[in-house]
Design an enzyme around this catalytic site. Structure first.
Site, short mmCIF file in Angstrom:
data_model
loop_
_atom_site.label_atom_id
_atom_site.label_comp_id
_atom_site.label_asym_id
_atom_site.label_seq_id
_atom_site.Cartn_x
_atom_site.Cartn_y
_atom_site.Cartn_z
CB SER A 110 45.31 25.76 30.79
OG SER A 110 44.21 25.99 31.64
CE LYS A 113 42.68 29.14 29.74
NZ LYS A 113 42.64 27.87 30.48
CB SER A 376 45.71 29.95 32.83
OG SER A 376 45.34 28.72 32.24
#
Length: 564
Positions: A110, A113, A376
């Site tokens: 993640s 991101k 997330s």
């Protein structure tokens, strides 16, 4: 497919202590410094050679102590098969303080991101809003009859739910999960519509119909973190199923599901077992099937369990729910619910003349970035990526979207071969980045007018988001503001930190191939952060008073504004 019921993962208070005026004035050198200071050839390091592979600023005892702690931390894992990458920059000078495999590829999870949310802020702006509309080709007549179809048009709003925005410390809901769609149904009824001769159509043609990015696993599609990507996303494209034990041993479990559109089936072959027994639940669903098969057991004394089941046909789901809501408000629908998808080979078309009967406006983009980074949220990241590319380049297919994103990263100084992403969330197992590219991105973001706001969207160690329970009671609590990353055999953390000696740091930490030592890898990442905060000192000639950004942020906090 069959999946065990497992969980996957899915900053800052307004005052950002590490944002100094000198930092903003000198960061233009940091992008180049990060690359030149850490791109030296490095052989892949095993744990036993971690410190020898690490490069650090010579002649500084604080960095030497930090390097020794990094080596001890990685050796203590007892896993010499894991692969680690790390880079720490002085945010005030752009110097690389410590570097380990910083120019090598790692799966980011993640941490991807960060690239998506920074790009969305840069290309769309913090105040960008998304419209979702309910439209028709004709207006209702004086009797309330609407000739033709009623069309729900999605444009990538990830917050068509009951989620409370802005986010403040914890995720909160207010009302049923289909609340945003219910508000649209209320507007349609209030417009005078009493009867619709056509269908209820959900149009997600704003993007090409490519629901799953390359590299997502087949098991991901069962659960909410792997929900299908669509320009229409009701309740994050998942159904919440609440399970309770039956009244007696041997009875099937009792469940409720919301929002339940009526296009899915749930086969419940579960049993209630004696108090104190181990719960064993399984969920099976074939790809693209509309049938969920729930099996297993739950003890009589067990608390309620929630399963978040991914929706695989988001537009069909949205149309069915909207039809239910309209009929509940007395609107008669002669047709059926159905979806209308885009053509992946067609160019974007101009909107045809329509009558807008209802409209929903999303929160400001900055607030969605906050949700995406704090919690997330995979689907939110995927939609941010696609909306930015659609709005700024007319991109509709995933190939066009990724080409737009790659062009943006290169435009801010990141080398073309340092970032290889095939999605916006990091769930793809094909994603690769270098630690130095992450630090370059974070350096770029901090220089932007929205830089302080971006930093404030990252989780705070020991306080909120996906770092709420990590590093509590340590020197790093409240001083590390960073994005987490976690998939199988991958653990990552990248962001900003202030050491207790006043150093302002930009860092990126990756652990790959961690095998079955996932918890050990997470603890190692946290230990490295604690060492960073405890040991590293500022360059003695770069100490500076708080910047105007800090003073503004502190004023915002005093006025009680939400800025986490």
């Amino acid at each position: 497919m069959t999946a065990l019921l497992t969980s996957r993962e899915p900053f800052v208070k307004a005052g950002l202590p590490y944002l100094l005026l000198s930092c903003l004035l000198s960061l233009s050198a940091a992008i180049a410094g990060s690359r030149s200071g850490s791109a030296r050839a490095q052989a892949p390091a095993t744990v036993g050679r971690a410190h020898r592979a690490g490069r650090s600023k010579e002649g500084r005892s604080d960095i030497a102590r930090f390097g020794e702690r990094v080596q001890a931390t990685l050796e203590s894992m007892g896993n010499d098969k894991a692969y680690w990458g790390l880079i720490i920059n002085d945010a005030d000078t752009g110097e690389v303080l410590y570097s380990l495999n910083a120019s090598r590829y790692f799966m980011p999870a993640s941490n991807a991101k960060l690239f998506t949310t920074a790009m969305a802020l840069a290309t769309l702006g913090p105040d960008f809003h998304i419209r979702t509309t309910v439209e028709s080709a004709a207006e209702p007549d004086s009797s309330g009859h609407l000739e033709g179809d009623l069309v729900l048009v999605g444009r990538g709003d990830a917050n068509l739910s009951s989620r409370v925005v802005p986010f403040a410390e914890h995720a909160e809901r207010n009302g049923p999960p289909e609340k945003a769609l219910a508000d649209l149904a209320d507007q349609v009824a209030a417009s005078g519509v009493k009867e619709i001769s056509g269908d209820i159509v959900a149009d997600d043609g704003y993007f090409a119909p490519e629901r799953y990015p390359p590299g997502w696993g087949i098991d991901d599609a069962v659960w909410s973190y792997g929900a299908a990507v669509s320009a229409l996303a009701i309740n994050d494209n998942f159904i919440s199923v609440i399970l309770h034990p039956g009244a007696t041993i041997g009875a099937p479990l009792i469940y409720s599901a919301a929002p339940w559109p009526g296009i899915y089936e749930m086969h419940n072959d579960t049993l209630t077992t004696a108090a104190g027994t181990e719960p064993k639940l399984r969920l099976a669903r074939d790809p693209d099937s509309r049938t969920f098969h729930l099996t297993g057991t739950l003890p009589l004394d067990a608390a309620a369990r929630e399963l978040q089941l991914a929706v695989t046909q988001p537009a069909e789901n949205a149309a069915a729910i909207l039809m239910q809501l309209l009929e509940a408000r007395g609107v008669r629908v002669e047709g059926r619910s159905r979806a209308r998808h885009g053509d992946r080979s067609a160019l974007p078309q101009a909107d045809s003349p329509t009558h807008v009967l209802a409209e929903h406006t999303s929160p400001a983009l900055l607030e969605d970035v906050r949700l995406t980074n704090k919690l997330s949220m995979n689907l939110h990241a995927e939609l941010l990526l696609r909306v930015a590319a659609r709005e700024r380049a007319g991109a509709t297919t995933i190939d066009e979207v990724l080409a737009f994103a790659t062009g943006f990263w290169q435009s801010v100084g990141i080398a073309p071969d340092d970032v290889q992403l095939s999605d916006g969330s990091g769930l793809s197992r094909g994603d690769l980045v270098t630690p130095q590219s992450v630090v370059q991105l974070l350096t770029y973001a901090l220089r932007q007018p929205w830089g302080a706001d971006f930093a404030a969207t990252l989780p705070v160690a020991g306080q909120d988001g996906t770092l709420e329970t990590r590093m509590r009671g340590t020197a790093a609590a409240g001083q590390v503001h960073a994005k987490t990353g976690l998939v199988e055999h991958v653990n990552s953390l990248s962001g900003y930190a202030t050491s207790r000696r006043g150093a302002h740091l930009i860092f990126s930490i990756f652990g790959n191939n961690t095998g079955t030592h996932g918890r050990d890898a997470l603890n190692a990442v946290d230990s490295i952060c604690v060492a960073m905060v405890e040991e590293l000192a500022p360059h003695k000639q770069t100490r500076a008073p708080p910047s105007a950004i800090n003073r503004r942020a502190a004023s915002n906090q005093a006025q009680g504004r939400i800025s986490r």
